[in-house]
Design a protein around this motif. Structure first.
Motif, PDB file in Angstrom:
ATOM      1  N   SER A  98      -1.964  -5.380  -1.630  1.00  0.00           N
ATOM      2  CA  SER A  98      -2.790  -4.261  -2.064  1.00  0.00           C
ATOM      3  C   SER A  98      -2.856  -3.241  -0.943  1.00  0.00           C
ATOM      4  O   SER A  98      -2.537  -3.537   0.204  1.00  0.00           O
TER       5      SER A  98
ATOM      6  N   GLY B 262      -6.288  -4.614  -8.194  1.00  0.00           N
ATOM      7  CA  GLY B 262      -5.747  -4.087  -6.949  1.00  0.00           C
ATOM      8  C   GLY B 262      -4.648  -4.947  -6.360  1.00  0.00           C
ATOM      9  O   GLY B 262      -4.393  -4.884  -5.168  1.00  0.00           O
TER      10      GLY B 262
ATOM     11  N   PRO C 144      -2.978  -1.379  -6.117  1.00  0.00           N
ATOM     12  CA  PRO C 144      -1.911  -2.376  -5.972  1.00  0.00           C
ATOM     13  C   PRO C 144      -0.885  -1.943  -4.932  1.00  0.00           C
ATOM     14  O   PRO C 144      -0.728  -0.757  -4.653  1.00  0.00           O
TER      15      PRO C 144
END
Length: 176
Positions: free
Chosen positions: A27, A17, A46
């Motif tokens: 993130s 992430g 992400p």
């Protein structure tokens, strides 16, 4: 030893992430909220990932608790989203599930529809009164970010950060 798989577009290790957004690792926390600004499902992606790519995963995980005993509903009464989710696949998914939705149309989508003329179709419906309730999601995000660990994301692993955000969501539910 195999290298961890990276997500498309670069970023951190797959599944963590983390991704570059405006030059730094970050993130995104995707969620939906009920009418009382309480977060329902949480998904971590992400920072560089587009919002609309994870749209379908959020309603699929959503369970709306009812007023009494029984199983929670899987389908919300209505949905309001911002322009990031204004594309054909999102609208088609919501129509297929029978969810009333209010999503403003992007200006480039409006221009493309006009350019096509009669083949461009009619503009999607937009209910301003229902769209005003979209701020419940923004307020739910702000409530989760009142917890310092969620706001700063000190956790390195994606599943640990998701656990931290889930603990914040549980605390919000217990308070209200």
């Amino acid at each position: 030893m195999a290298e961890p798989r990276r997500p498309p577009g670069g970023g951190g290790a797959g599944g963590e992430g983390l991704g570059r957004s405006r030059g730094w690792f970050s993130s995104k926390l995707h969620l939906s909220a009920d009418g009382h600004c309480r977060p329902l499902p949480l998904i971590v992606t992400p920072g560089q990932r587009a919002d609309c790519t994870r749209f379908i995963a959020v309603p699929e995980k959503t369970r709306v608790p009812g007023p009494g005993p029984g199983r929670p509903r899987k389908k919300p009464d209505s949905l309001a989203a911002d322009r990031a989710y204004s594309n054909g696949s999102v609208r088609q998914y919501l129509r297929r599930r029978g969810v009333r939705h209010t999503i403003p149309e992007k200006s480039d989508g409006r221009a493309a529809r006009r350019r096509k003329g009669a083949r461009g179709g009619r503009p999607p419906g937009f209910d301003e009164d229902r769209y005003k309730k979209r701020n419940t999601v923004e307020r739910a995000i702000n409530r989760t970010k009142q917890f310092r660990a969620v706001a700063t994301r000190y956790d390195k692993r994606g599943y640990v950060f998701l656990g931290t955000a889930t603990a914040a969501a549980v605390a919000i539910w217990v308070r209200t």
